[in-house]
Scaffold this motif. Sequence first.
Motif, mmCIF file in Angstrom:
data_model
loop_
_atom_site.group_PDB
_atom_site.id
_atom_site.type_symbol
_atom_site.label_atom_id
_atom_site.label_comp_id
_atom_site.label_asym_id
_atom_site.label_seq_id
_atom_site.Cartn_x
_atom_site.Cartn_y
_atom_site.Cartn_z
ATOM 1 N N MET A 1 0.832 -1.190 0.000
ATOM 2 C CA MET A 1 0.000 0.000 0.000
ATOM 3 C C MET A 1 0.875 1.252 0.000
ATOM 4 O O MET A 1 1.942 1.266 0.593
ATOM 5 N N TYR A 2 0.365 2.257 -0.661
ATOM 6 C CA TYR A 2 1.021 3.562 -0.718
ATOM 7 C C TYR A 2 0.205 4.567 0.090
ATOM 8 O O TYR A 2 -1.017 4.472 0.173
ATOM 9 N N THR A 3 0.889 5.535 0.657
ATOM 10 C CA THR A 3 0.236 6.654 1.316
ATOM 11 C C THR A 3 0.030 7.749 0.276
ATOM 12 O O THR A 3 0.909 7.997 -0.543
ATOM 13 N N VAL A 4 -1.123 8.406 0.309
ATOM 14 C CA VAL A 4 -1.416 9.487 -0.635
ATOM 15 C C VAL A 4 -1.323 10.814 0.112
ATOM 16 O O VAL A 4 -1.965 10.999 1.149
ATOM 17 N N GLY A 5 -0.513 11.723 -0.419
ATOM 18 C CA GLY A 5 -0.363 13.046 0.162
ATOM 19 C C GLY A 5 -0.744 14.113 -0.840
ATOM 20 O O GLY A 5 -0.845 13.854 -2.040
ATOM 21 N N ALA A 49 9.007 6.758 -15.894
ATOM 22 C CA ALA A 49 9.134 7.899 -14.980
ATOM 23 C C ALA A 49 8.066 7.834 -13.891
ATOM 24 O O ALA A 49 6.958 7.346 -14.122
ATOM 25 N N PRO A 50 8.366 8.342 -12.712
ATOM 26 C CA PRO A 50 7.422 8.276 -11.599
ATOM 27 C C PRO A 50 6.309 9.326 -11.648
ATOM 28 O O PRO A 50 5.406 9.303 -10.829
ATOM 29 N N MET A 51 6.356 10.237 -12.608
ATOM 30 C CA MET A 51 5.286 11.222 -12.764
ATOM 31 C C MET A 51 4.214 10.597 -13.654
ATOM 32 O O MET A 51 4.501 10.177 -14.782
ATOM 33 N N LEU A 67 2.989 12.158 -8.418
ATOM 34 C CA LEU A 67 4.381 11.709 -8.397
ATOM 35 C C LEU A 67 4.487 10.532 -7.433
ATOM 36 O O LEU A 67 4.032 10.614 -6.294
ATOM 37 N N ILE A 68 5.103 9.459 -7.897
ATOM 38 C CA ILE A 68 5.312 8.276 -7.053
ATOM 39 C C ILE A 68 6.699 8.389 -6.422
ATOM 40 O O ILE A 68 7.704 8.519 -7.127
ATOM 41 N N ILE A 69 6.742 8.349 -5.102
ATOM 42 C CA ILE A 69 8.005 8.374 -4.364
ATOM 43 C C ILE A 69 8.170 6.971 -3.797
ATOM 44 O O ILE A 69 7.718 6.663 -2.696
ATOM 45 N N GLU A 70 8.772 6.121 -4.593
ATOM 46 C CA GLU A 70 8.801 4.690 -4.311
ATOM 47 C C GLU A 70 9.471 4.341 -2.987
ATOM 48 O O GLU A 70 8.957 3.535 -2.217
ATOM 49 N N TYR A 71 10.619 4.932 -2.707
ATOM 50 C CA TYR A 71 11.341 4.548 -1.496
ATOM 51 C C TYR A 71 10.554 4.872 -0.223
ATOM 52 O O TYR A 71 10.807 4.302 0.831
#
Length: 84
Positions: A1-5, A49-51, A67-71
Amino acid sequence: MYTVGMSKVVEEQITALPAEALVPFHEVTVFLQVAPWNGKPFVGERPDAPMRTRTFGNGGSGMVSYLIIEYRRMVEIIHVVWYG
């Protein structure tokens, strides 16, 4: 899961969405938590690209750029627009 900001500017863009866009927008935020890499590349020539972007609403009347900030396992919403 990813956090959305999101920033305050994005929060204002979401507040300005019409009522018919709110449920589809919520569905997009769920998508971003689970599979953000499945969005379309923001720049077609850079498919890794993460965008990314994702349309939402009836006929794709809205679009989210993010934008995906994977780390950090985070997705930052950059812009929300409604064309409907």
